[in-house]
Design a protein around this motif. Structure first.
Motif, PDB file in Angstrom:
ATOM      1  N   VAL A  60       0.942  -1.003   0.140  1.00 39.74           N
ATOM      2  CA  VAL A  60      -0.013   0.199  -0.038  1.00 39.74           C
ATOM      3  C   VAL A  60       0.880   1.253   0.047  1.00 39.74           C
ATOM      4  O   VAL A  60       1.473   1.518   0.984  1.00 39.74           O
ATOM      5  N   ALA A  61       0.911   1.943  -1.012  1.00 35.69           N
ATOM      6  CA  ALA A  61       1.526   2.854  -1.264  1.00 35.69           C
ATOM      7  C   ALA A  61       1.268   4.319  -0.847  1.00 35.69           C
ATOM      8  O   ALA A  61       0.245   4.671  -1.313  1.00 35.69           O
ATOM      9  N   LEU A  62       1.782   5.006   0.281  1.00 36.30           N
ATOM     10  CA  LEU A  62       1.213   6.016   0.783  1.00 36.30           C
ATOM     11  C   LEU A  62       1.916   7.544   0.386  1.00 36.30           C
ATOM     12  O   LEU A  62       3.160   7.622   0.986  1.00 36.30           O
ATOM     13  N   CYS A  63       1.186   8.310  -0.213  1.00 37.83           N
ATOM     14  CA  CYS A  63       1.731   9.532  -0.512  1.00 37.83           C
ATOM     15  C   CYS A  63       1.602  10.608   0.526  1.00 37.83           C
ATOM     16  O   CYS A  63       0.222  10.882   0.736  1.00 37.83           O
ATOM     17  N   VAL A  64       2.358  11.455   0.822  1.00 34.73           N
ATOM     18  CA  VAL A  64       2.251  12.299   1.937  1.00 34.73           C
ATOM     19  C   VAL A  64       2.172  13.724   1.107  1.00 34.73           C
ATOM     20  O   VAL A  64       3.236  14.218   0.508  1.00 34.73           O
ATOM     21  N   PHE A  71       7.106  13.297  -6.752  1.00 39.03           N
ATOM     22  CA  PHE A  71       8.080  11.849  -6.547  1.00 39.03           C
ATOM     23  C   PHE A  71       7.230  10.950  -6.474  1.00 39.03           C
ATOM     24  O   PHE A  71       7.531   9.622  -6.978  1.00 39.03           O
ATOM     25  N   PHE A  72       6.169  10.750  -5.815  1.00 40.90           N
ATOM     26  CA  PHE A  72       5.382   9.632  -5.984  1.00 40.90           C
ATOM     27  C   PHE A  72       5.010   9.145  -7.216  1.00 40.90           C
ATOM     28  O   PHE A  72       4.882   7.924  -7.479  1.00 40.90           O
ATOM     29  N   ALA A  73       4.290   9.913  -8.007  1.00 36.35           N
ATOM     30  CA  ALA A  73       3.920   9.823  -9.272  1.00 36.35           C
ATOM     31  C   ALA A  73       5.015   9.091 -10.100  1.00 36.35           C
ATOM     32  O   ALA A  73       4.869   8.344 -10.747  1.00 36.35           O
ATOM     33  N   ASP A  74       6.129   9.771 -10.118  1.00 36.35           N
ATOM     34  CA  ASP A  74       7.147   9.406 -11.043  1.00 36.35           C
ATOM     35  C   ASP A  74       7.772   7.922 -10.463  1.00 36.35           C
ATOM     36  O   ASP A  74       8.242   7.128 -11.564  1.00 36.35           O
ATOM     37  N   LEU A  75       7.780   7.900  -9.325  1.00 36.21           N
ATOM     38  CA  LEU A  75       8.404   6.492  -8.754  1.00 36.21           C
ATOM     39  C   LEU A  75       7.594   5.399  -9.237  1.00 36.21           C
ATOM     40  O   LEU A  75       7.996   4.304  -9.317  1.00 36.21           O
ATOM     41  N   LEU A  76       6.360   5.770  -8.815  1.00 35.32           N
ATOM     42  CA  LEU A  76       5.304   4.575  -9.497  1.00 35.32           C
ATOM     43  C   LEU A  76       5.288   4.303 -10.738  1.00 35.32           C
ATOM     44  O   LEU A  76       5.235   3.032 -11.216  1.00 35.32           O
ATOM     45  N   ASP A  77       5.514   5.359 -11.573  1.00 34.46           N
ATOM     46  CA  ASP A  77       5.472   4.959 -13.063  1.00 34.46           C
ATOM     47  C   ASP A  77       6.751   4.246 -13.373  1.00 34.46           C
ATOM     48  O   ASP A  77       6.690   3.369 -14.264  1.00 34.46           O
ATOM     49  N   TYR A  78       7.895   4.295 -12.639  1.00 34.30           N
ATOM     50  CA  TYR A  78       9.032   3.535 -12.843  1.00 34.30           C
ATOM     51  C   TYR A  78       8.720   2.021 -12.133  1.00 34.30           C
ATOM     52  O   TYR A  78       9.285   1.186 -12.879  1.00 34.30           O
ATOM     53  N   PRO A  91       2.744  -5.937  -6.318  1.00 30.44           N
ATOM     54  CA  PRO A  91       1.273  -5.350  -6.533  1.00 30.44           C
ATOM     55  C   PRO A  91       1.145  -4.190  -5.673  1.00 30.44           C
ATOM     56  O   PRO A  91       1.767  -4.016  -4.555  1.00 30.44           O
ATOM     57  N   LEU A  92       0.706  -3.047  -6.197  1.00 31.91           N
ATOM     58  CA  LEU A  92       0.475  -1.891  -5.622  1.00 31.91           C
ATOM     59  C   LEU A  92      -1.028  -1.426  -5.420  1.00 31.91           C
ATOM     60  O   LEU A  92      -1.774  -1.612  -6.416  1.00 31.91           O
ATOM     61  N   THR A  93      -1.266  -0.909  -4.202  1.00 33.55           N
ATOM     62  CA  THR A  93      -2.693  -0.001  -4.220  1.00 33.55           C
ATOM     63  C   THR A  93      -1.999   1.405  -3.542  1.00 33.55           C
ATOM     64  O   THR A  93      -1.089   1.277  -2.932  1.00 33.55           O
ATOM     65  N   VAL A  94      -2.823   2.548  -3.894  1.00 32.65           N
ATOM     66  CA  VAL A  94      -2.434   3.744  -3.336  1.00 32.65           C
ATOM     67  C   VAL A  94      -3.300   4.533  -2.425  1.00 32.65           C
ATOM     68  O   VAL A  94      -4.420   4.148  -2.414  1.00 32.65           O
ATOM     69  N   ASP A  95      -2.618   5.124  -1.395  1.00 30.05           N
ATOM     70  CA  ASP A  95      -3.583   5.999  -0.637  1.00 30.05           C
ATOM     71  C   ASP A  95      -2.835   7.387  -0.420  1.00 30.05           C
ATOM     72  O   ASP A  95      -1.660   7.345  -0.719  1.00 30.05           O
ATOM     73  N   GLY A 124      -1.958  -5.528   8.958  1.00 30.03           N
ATOM     74  CA  GLY A 124      -1.575  -6.686   8.368  1.00 30.03           C
ATOM     75  C   GLY A 124      -0.893  -6.210   6.964  1.00 30.03           C
ATOM     76  O   GLY A 124      -0.477  -7.460   6.431  1.00 30.03           O
ATOM     77  N   LYS A 125      -0.730  -5.134   6.574  1.00 27.80           N
ATOM     78  CA  LYS A 125      -0.454  -4.705   5.293  1.00 27.80           C
ATOM     79  C   LYS A 125       1.031  -4.153   5.374  1.00 27.80           C
ATOM     80  O   LYS A 125       1.487  -3.640   6.156  1.00 27.80           O
ATOM     81  N   VAL A 126       1.772  -4.174   4.107  1.00 28.57           N
ATOM     82  CA  VAL A 126       3.015  -3.502   4.103  1.00 28.57           C
ATOM     83  C   VAL A 126       2.773  -2.243   3.736  1.00 28.57           C
ATOM     84  O   VAL A 126       2.106  -1.894   2.723  1.00 28.57           O
ATOM     85  N   ARG A 127       3.452  -1.278   4.251  1.00 33.40           N
ATOM     86  CA  ARG A 127       3.275   0.224   3.738  1.00 33.40           C
ATOM     87  C   ARG A 127       4.601   0.899   3.376  1.00 33.40           C
ATOM     88  O   ARG A 127       5.559   0.697   3.829  1.00 33.40           O
ATOM     89  N   LEU A 128       4.363   1.198   2.239  1.00 34.35           N
ATOM     90  CA  LEU A 128       5.745   2.410   1.673  1.00 34.35           C
ATOM     91  C   LEU A 128       5.238   3.609   1.609  1.00 34.35           C
ATOM     92  O   LEU A 128       4.096   4.036   0.717  1.00 34.35           O
TER      93      LEU A 128
END
Length: 211
Positions: A60-64, A71-78, A91-95, A124-128
């Motif tokens: 679960v990718a958390l954008c601050v 940075f969030f958008a460009d890194l997720l594109d890569y 596998p990614l979901t975003v918040d 129970g989830k992994v957070r980035l």
């Protein structure tokens, strides 16, 4: 310890006329510290490191917000490109969450978190977590909030980390650049909401902009 590209304290930067800078900002900026191409190259390498380390986990990718959104958008594109073209994939979901600790170019020494009530689904989830780290106190506050949700694991990736005597000592798991203790704008970093639309990271020169 996380690897990073270090920008020296005596880095003079690059002249503005070597880059495409909007005319309405020309009198408010000093030098270009990190050109856009260098930001993108470093971001691509961070994406590869994350794929290598985190492949197989559902992240679960958390954008601050707001400073972390580019940075969030460009890194997720890569990461998306690597997911499509490598043996490992993530596998990614975003918040999104908003954290506010600055007024003008000064820290308020208090951290306001907007959206924290929506983080209860992290158990129970992994957070980035994607952000810009200065003293580290804001991130430590956010990590404390996240820990209350019992995530499986939390990793932090930051485009910038400042060398500052005000640092709490906190270091992210993934770092793009270590930079001097100067007020930087551009690439979504702002001064009172100005300069987010710049593609490069620049040192702001004036403090008398219209509010």
């Amino acid at each position: 310890m996380a690897s990073y590209l270090q920008i020296a304290d005596d880095e003079k930067g690059h002249e503005l006329d070597l880059f495409c800078v909007p005319r309405h900002y020309e009198n408010d900026l000093d030098k270009v510290i990190i050109p856009h191409g260098l930001i993108m190259d470093r971001t691509e390498r961070l994406a590869r490191d994350i794929i290598q380390d985190m492949g197989g986990h559902h992240i679960v990718a958390l954008c601050v917000l707001k400073g972390g959104y580019k940075f969030f958008a460009d890194l997720l594109d890569y990461i998306k490109v690597l997911n499509q073209n490598s043996d490992k994939s993530v596998p990614l979901t975003v918040d999104f969450i908003r954290v506010k600790s600055y007024c003008n170019d000064k820290s308020t020494n208090s951290v306001k978190v907007i959206g924290g009530d929506e983080l209860s689904n992290l158990s129970g989830k992994v957070r980035l977590v994607f952000d810009i780290v200065e003293t580290g106190r804001t991130m430590q506050t956010l990590l404390s909030l996240l820990s209350e949700c019992n995530p499986k694991m939390v990793k932090v990736v930051s485009l910038l980390v400042k060398r500052t005597p005000r640092s709490s000592g906190y270091r992210p798991d993934y770092i793009g650049f270590e930079v001097p203790d100067a007020f930087l704008v551009g690439y979504a970093l702002d001064y009172n909401e100005y300069f987010r639309d710049l593609s490069v990271s620049m040192k702001r020169m004036r403090t008398n902009m219209k509010q």
